[in-house]
Motif scaffolding. Structure first.
Motif, mmCIF file in Angstrom:
data_model
loop_
_atom_site.group_PDB
_atom_site.id
_atom_site.type_symbol
_atom_site.label_atom_id
_atom_site.label_comp_id
_atom_site.label_asym_id
_atom_site.label_seq_id
_atom_site.Cartn_x
_atom_site.Cartn_y
_atom_site.Cartn_z
ATOM 1 N N VAL A 424 44.741 38.483 72.762
ATOM 2 C CA VAL A 424 44.681 39.335 74.175
ATOM 3 C C VAL A 424 46.092 39.883 74.380
ATOM 4 O O VAL A 424 45.904 40.909 74.558
ATOM 5 N N ILE A 425 47.141 39.058 74.480
ATOM 6 C CA ILE A 425 48.494 39.587 75.141
ATOM 7 C C ILE A 425 49.231 40.570 74.303
ATOM 8 O O ILE A 425 49.635 41.483 74.515
ATOM 9 N N GLN A 426 48.994 40.117 72.753
ATOM 10 C CA GLN A 426 49.638 41.092 71.810
ATOM 11 C C GLN A 426 48.998 42.345 71.670
ATOM 12 O O GLN A 426 49.620 43.289 71.429
ATOM 13 N N GLU A 427 47.778 42.526 71.995
ATOM 14 C CA GLU A 427 47.065 43.558 71.919
ATOM 15 C C GLU A 427 47.359 44.476 73.234
ATOM 16 O O GLU A 427 47.623 45.583 73.312
ATOM 17 N N LEU A 428 47.623 43.677 74.341
ATOM 18 C CA LEU A 428 47.701 44.518 75.626
ATOM 19 C C LEU A 428 49.312 44.876 75.460
ATOM 20 O O LEU A 428 49.637 45.968 76.020
ATOM 21 N N GLN A 429 50.366 44.340 74.821
ATOM 22 C CA GLN A 429 51.671 44.637 74.570
ATOM 23 C C GLN A 429 51.587 46.251 73.908
ATOM 24 O O GLN A 429 52.705 47.008 74.094
ATOM 25 N N LYS A 430 50.970 46.452 73.229
ATOM 26 C CA LYS A 430 50.701 47.505 72.277
ATOM 27 C C LYS A 430 50.346 49.043 73.321
ATOM 28 O O LYS A 430 50.533 50.029 72.771
ATOM 29 N N MET A 431 49.850 48.873 74.413
ATOM 30 C CA MET A 431 49.418 49.793 75.303
ATOM 31 C C MET A 431 49.830 49.388 76.699
ATOM 32 O O MET A 431 49.020 49.980 77.660
ATOM 33 N N LEU A 432 51.238 49.310 77.048
ATOM 34 C CA LEU A 432 51.437 48.578 78.273
ATOM 35 C C LEU A 432 51.503 49.754 79.182
ATOM 36 O O LEU A 432 51.027 49.862 80.264
ATOM 37 N N LYS A 433 52.105 51.107 78.686
ATOM 38 C CA LYS A 433 51.999 52.231 79.706
ATOM 39 C C LYS A 433 50.719 52.679 80.066
ATOM 40 O O LYS A 433 50.657 53.024 81.167
ATOM 41 N N GLU A 434 49.989 52.791 79.122
ATOM 42 C CA GLU A 434 48.500 53.176 79.554
ATOM 43 C C GLU A 434 47.890 51.999 80.656
ATOM 44 O O GLU A 434 47.276 52.429 81.476
ATOM 45 N N LEU A 435 48.223 50.887 80.331
ATOM 46 C CA LEU A 435 47.507 49.865 81.257
ATOM 47 C C LEU A 435 48.184 49.723 82.739
ATOM 48 O O LEU A 435 47.359 49.954 83.758
#
Length: 689
Positions: A424-435
């Motif tokens: 989960v976390i590593q996938e979220l790091q790839k799209m932080l600005k969008e999140l």
């Protein structure tokens, strides 16, 4: 056997062959060479002999065959062979399909009416021609693979009167059509364009058949489609026959009684044990077939949990958990598309079929509750399987209204932080600005920075996260208050505080929540990436309606000081905000200044009140000696925050420069924090009893 008998037998066989040859047109016994080509398989000598040996009047049948063979010429060129094969196949299709010519004509009209570059008048003309050809044969056409698509297109573009005539013609046969592979799409199209009365009649016609249709591979899709189109009372009528035998047999009971299952049982005086048994018999086949990605099934399961005892609820949850990681086998068909859109639909259909059922369940709030229950009451191994099954679908869940809440539940409950970090976390790091800029995606980051904060999660969201089965609840009255969806807004803060207390000890989790937060946020290096994103996009985030909340929580270090170890990054973010505020105001700039923008000015004011370090950095870099410029508009609230701060050091820094502005009336003097409550009481009118 005697020799004479052998000769007689041989002679009889010979005579038979001779008679056979004469019957075929031979003039009498021929030489042996005449029969040799026939024995080898060559037919040409035999045909020539038969054609020459036919005499006029020697047999009517033989003469007719010979005449037909003279008329028909054997195809010699490849084109003639293709045409002959085409004629033969069409003749066979006409024998096999009674409406073959009609289907062919309809297919030609369909290619014309579904073109984009066609006027409405021409399309309506083609639709009318097609409906005239289909008149009286709607039932036969509805079950055909090709002509059913033509009828769907006609329903889409025809007039309301023509649509009503089609509905009336198929009305007695709906229960049969919704079980057929191709006719089911036609029924969906009719329901999409149906009037209120037609939809109401169709829903009433399903009474007594809902449970059996849900078990049907094709019919279940129609029930789900109707459930989405129906209003609240109609949805309740579809659900109620799944509750008990009485409600399935007597239609009047479903119309007169609506509401939750517990209320219906008390109103009608039904036996809870019999209702539980009937629902178990209804739900069990659905679980065995894996039909759990429909909204009507989700609602039925949630109602089942309200009356289920501990063992029954546990059994259903244990059956649900293995289904969550299975790939979906339910096909999601839609109306026929044109050739450019067909490839896109096929690609999206493959993606949906590759999704686990847990992802497909996230299209309803009840589906979210089922997923949360499975995570809460599953074992550690089962939670690992669920998390692993979500690999590759984190992005879709993170930006979804209900999927983001499911990920919040996983971040708050699963103890295996290494697995959660990897999936989960590593996938979220790839799209932080969008999140950060997304309405739903930001909630994942805010949950780690400030868990269960009622500013960022609505009461319904908090209720979903704290939902539990009454028979499995272990928290007592506090957890029941948190799971109540109808809590009063006046008690919102109290219920939010109760939810924070209960989620500190989630069901089935053994790790300390603060330790889990630190491992997921700091040890996984998510916090460092978040600081870098905020510093790089400080202006955009401050002016954003959703990004301002994330940058505020990062700047104050999160709740309970979770980011204390990253003090250097925090100071760098403070300097970035202060440097942006120090940019001089010009009329030529397209964007509003951060001190005058509605969102950014309020965020900076809040940071001044809650973070003394930021207040000192902002004053030194941007505001010292320039308060006269920012004493009006939205920026005046930023200036006044220095006088309203609870930290005496912050007030003393700005007092010398701001006090003259207060004396001149440019700034409104702030009320003392301890006098605010007294001021409110003074302004409230007194009522004498």
């Amino acid at each position: 056997m005697a020799p004479g008998e052998e000769k007689s037998l041989g002679g009889s066989k010979k005579r038979k062959r001779e008679s056979f040859s004469t019957a075929k047109g031979g003039g009498g016994p021929k030489s042996k060479g005449a029969t040799k080509p026939h024995m080898k398989g060559s037919e040409k000598p035999l045909k020539r002999a038969s054609e020459k040996s036919i005499k006029p009047g020697h047999g009517a049948a033989a003469a007719d065959v010979g005449g037909e063979k003279k008329k028909k010429k054997e195809p010699k060129t490849p084109r003639e062979r293709r045409l002959a094969a085409k004629e033969m196949s069409e003749s066979r299709k006409r024998k096999r399909k009674p409406n073959y010519d009609l289907e062919r004509d309809l297919a030609l009209l369909w290619e014309k009416m579904r073109c984009y570059n066609i006027s409405k008048e021409e399309r309506s003309k083609f639709v009318t021609q097609a409906l005239q050809k289909m008149n009286g044969k709607f039932l036969e056409i509805a079950g055909s693979h090709v002509s059913a698509r033509v009828l769907q297109t006609c329903i889409k573009y025809c007039s309301q009167s023509e649509r009503d005539s089609i509905f009336d013609a198929l009305r007695p046969h709906f229960l049969t059509l919704i079980r057929k592979k191709y006719a089911v799409h036609l029924v969906k199209k009719l329901l999409d364009t149906a009037t209120k009365k037609q939809l109401e009649w169709f829903i009433s016609s399903l009474h007594g058949h809902v449970a059996s249709l849900l078990r049907h591979t094709v019919g279940s899709a129609v029930v789900e489609h109707v459930f989405h189109l129906a209003n609240g009372c109609q949805k309740q009528s579809l659900l109620m026959e799944m509750y008990s035998t009485e409600l399935q047999l007597f239609k009047d009971l479903t119309v007169a009684n609506t509401g939750r299952l517990v209320d219906i049982i008390s109103k009608l005086g039904l036996q809870k044990s019999s209702v539980l048994q009937h629902m178990t018999l209804t739900i069990q086949p659905l679980l065995e077939k894996g039909i759990v990605d429909y909204s009507i099934v989700h609602t039925a399961l949630i109602e089942y949990f309200t009356i289920a005892d501990k063992s029954s609820a546990t059994d259903v949850i244990q059956q649900l958990i293995p289904l969550l990681v299975q790939r979906s086998s339910v096909s999601d068909e839609s109306e026929p598309l044109t050739a450019p859109d067909l490839s896109k639909r096929n690609k999206s259909k493959k993606k949906r079929s590759a999704e686990p059922l847990l992802v497909r369940m996230m299209h309803s709030r009840d589906g979210l509750k089922l997923g949360i229950l499975c995570i809460k009451h599953g074992t550690a191994k089962e939670r690992k399987k669920i998390v692993k099954g979500m690999k590759g679908h984190i992005r879709k869940l993170a930006f979804d209204q209900y999927g983001s809440l499911l990920l919040i539940c996983i971040l708050s409950i699963v103890d295996d932080t290494k697995l959660v970090t990897k999936i989960v976390i590593q996938e979220l790091q790839k799209m932080l600005k969008e999140l950060v800029l997304d309405k739903n995606g930001r909630r994942l980051l805010l949950q780690l920075l400030h868990p269960q904060c009622p500013r960022y999660l609505s009461p319904d969201d908090l209720a979903c996260l704290n939902y539990d089965v009454p028979s499995l609840a272990l928290q007592g009255e506090e957890s029941q208050e948190c799971s109540d969806n109808k809590a009063d807004t006046s008690n919102h803060n109290k219920s939010a505080e109760g939810c924070e207390k209960t989620t500190q000890l989630p069901v089935g989790s053994k790790k300390d929540p603060s330790l889990r937060r630190h491992e997921l946020l700091v040890d996984s290096e998510l916090a460092e990436s978040l600081f870098e994103t905020c510093i790089a996009n400080v202006g955009e985030l401050l002016r954003s309606n959703f990004g301002k909340e994330v940058i505020y929580e990062v700047a104050v270090g999160g709740s309970e000081g979770v980011l204390q170890s990253l003090s250097d990054q925090t100071d760098a973010l403070h300097e970035a905000i202060a440097s942006l505020a120090a940019v001089p105001k010009t009329e030529e700039s397209e964007e509003e200044h951060v001190l005058e923008n509605f969102h950014s000015s309020r965020t900076i004011r809040k940071l001044i009140l809650d973070s003394p370090n930021f207040a000192a950095a902002l004053w030194k870099t941007a505001l010292q000696g320039k308060c006269d410029i920012w004493a009006q508009g939205h920026s005046s609230k930023v200036i006044a925050a220095y006088l309203e701060s609870s930290d005496p050091r912050v007030r003393e820094v700005a007092k010398l420069e701001l006090q003259p502005l207060v004396d001149r009336g440019t700034l409104k003097p702030p009320a003392a924090p301890h006098n605010k409550v007294a001021e409110k009481k003074r302004l409230m009118p007194e009522f004498e009893m």
